[in-house]
Scaffold this motif. Sequence first.
Motif, PDB file in Angstrom:
ATOM      1  N   ARG A  68      -5.167  25.840  25.359  1.00 56.49           N
ATOM      2  CA  ARG A  68      -5.174  25.707  23.812  1.00 56.49           C
ATOM      3  C   ARG A  68      -3.894  25.400  22.796  1.00 56.49           C
ATOM      4  N   LEU A  69      -2.681  25.746  23.670  1.00 58.83           N
ATOM      5  CA  LEU A  69      -1.543  25.876  22.651  1.00 58.83           C
ATOM      6  C   LEU A  69      -1.673  23.953  22.607  1.00 58.83           C
ATOM      7  N   THR A 125       6.195  18.521  16.999  1.00 56.41           N
ATOM      8  CA  THR A 125       5.430  18.300  18.413  1.00 56.41           C
ATOM      9  C   THR A 125       5.092  17.692  19.000  1.00 56.41           C
ATOM     10  N   MET A 155      -4.029  21.658  22.554  1.00 60.14           N
ATOM     11  CA  MET A 155      -4.518  20.952  22.002  1.00 60.14           C
ATOM     12  C   MET A 155      -3.990  21.337  20.026  1.00 60.14           C
ATOM     13  N   LEU A 156      -3.594  22.554  19.697  1.00 60.89           N
ATOM     14  CA  LEU A 156      -3.702  22.784  18.572  1.00 60.89           C
ATOM     15  C   LEU A 156      -1.904  21.815  18.354  1.00 60.89           C
ATOM     16  N   ALA A 157      -1.576  22.336  19.420  1.00 54.33           N
ATOM     17  CA  ALA A 157       0.516  21.067  18.801  1.00 54.33           C
ATOM     18  C   ALA A 157      -0.111  19.868  18.718  1.00 54.33           C
ATOM     19  N   LEU A 203      -3.430  18.488  17.257  1.00 55.90           N
ATOM     20  CA  LEU A 203      -3.613  18.464  16.251  1.00 55.90           C
ATOM     21  C   LEU A 203      -2.904  18.654  14.887  1.00 55.90           C
ATOM     22  N   VAL A 204      -1.973  19.571  14.877  1.00 56.14           N
ATOM     23  CA  VAL A 204      -0.728  19.002  14.087  1.00 56.14           C
ATOM     24  C   VAL A 204       0.047  18.179  14.246  1.00 56.14           C
ATOM     25  N   ALA A 233      -5.043  15.761  22.334  1.00 57.66           N
ATOM     26  CA  ALA A 233      -5.926  17.346  21.841  1.00 57.66           C
ATOM     27  C   ALA A 233      -7.471  17.031  21.748  1.00 57.66           C
TER      28      ALA A 233
END
Length: 423
Positions: free
Chosen positions: A264-265, A300, A267-269, A271-272, A367
């Motif tokens: 999840r992290l 990131t 994916m989020l990183a 995306l950022v 992501a």
Amino acid sequence: MSQVFKSAWALLLGMLLLMIGNGFQGTLLGVRGEIEGFSTFEMSIIMSAYFAGFLGGSRLAPEMIRRVGHVRVFAALGSFISAVLILFPVLTDPISWTIGRLVLGFCFSGVYVTAESWLNNAASNENRGQALSLYMVTQTLGIIAAQGLLLTADPSGFVLFVIPSVLVSISFAPILLSISPTPAFETTERMTLRQVMKVSPLGSVGMFLLGGVFAAQYGMAAVYGAMAGLSLPQISMFVAAFYIGATALQFPLGWVSDRMDRRRLIMLASLVGAIGAFIGTVVGGSFPLLILAALLVGGTANPLYSLLMAYTNDFLEHDQMAAASAGMMFINGVGAISGPIVVGVIMETFGPAGYFGMICVLLMVLAGYALYRMTQRRAPNSDESTPYAPVMPTSTSVAVEVAQEVSWEAQEQADSEAETAPQ
């Protein structure tokens, strides 16, 4: 920390000078290539050659060290680095520069392997983690500081090529005069790529994609700046912003990664970082927003390297981690070789916007793949996860293995204290 610095200051000073020299030559070549009239594709081949040499050096340098020793390898490779840096303004054609970058990548890889094994040997079990942290901070500060040198002379002249050559030559003095004895060196067994991909599909795919992102950041940022019409001070600040972002977010993201599903992290990183790259794609005329884009991408993409390593280790036994990390680094190296070439073709086709456009696409794919893998395998329980080991993509297998060992020992100590604590 002060005790670590006191015992290893000469080695850290030498590495700082090395990183300044290495970080500066990449930026300088990007600017000088534009002055010489090299095409974007020619510059992409030149920049890609460094990563090909680095990958080859990471495979061959350990055997060289085992055969003839640290000091001889260190001195010989350092001499080649200093000589090649001086030759760049003399032999100003794409073929010569490509060969020069190939040699630099190979030599810097061998120098890093040697220095990192020396640092590991000089540290004790109690302060090895602090020594590694200081080493990583030194690496990043060296690259950031290097960008300011671009403003000290005319990039169309000879002086700016003398500066990194002198810095590299000087860097060997504190290291060679202070390090004794030379450490024993053992080569690491490697897992096959098929084995690594089977253990962690996300780690393998992510490392390949991230290799392209990092190579674009490390090798083509100055080329982008010159192509986009940025001034020398702006190019200097733009390249530095990637590494300032990496320094600021490496440890916070690592702390979070030990407390949530790493996929999840990741994916989020990603995306950022993709959002940052998208900003750079659509607002390339605004320098403040370009700096924001570089901060987000660098902040990131660099920690993602450590996140993918840690996630892969979650599915390995402790004695398998070193072998797997070598395979992961090879996959990352292959991605790094292809990254500048792909971004060079895209920039020639679509203009400067293609630089951030490609980074955006790579991070979006990462992501999306992380999201897909979340549907294919359960997340490891918290007691099954290995601790996050912060490392930079510029580090060799020696630093990665030391970081993993330090994090593992810290986790075991924390578990032992928890078990013995009164209930």
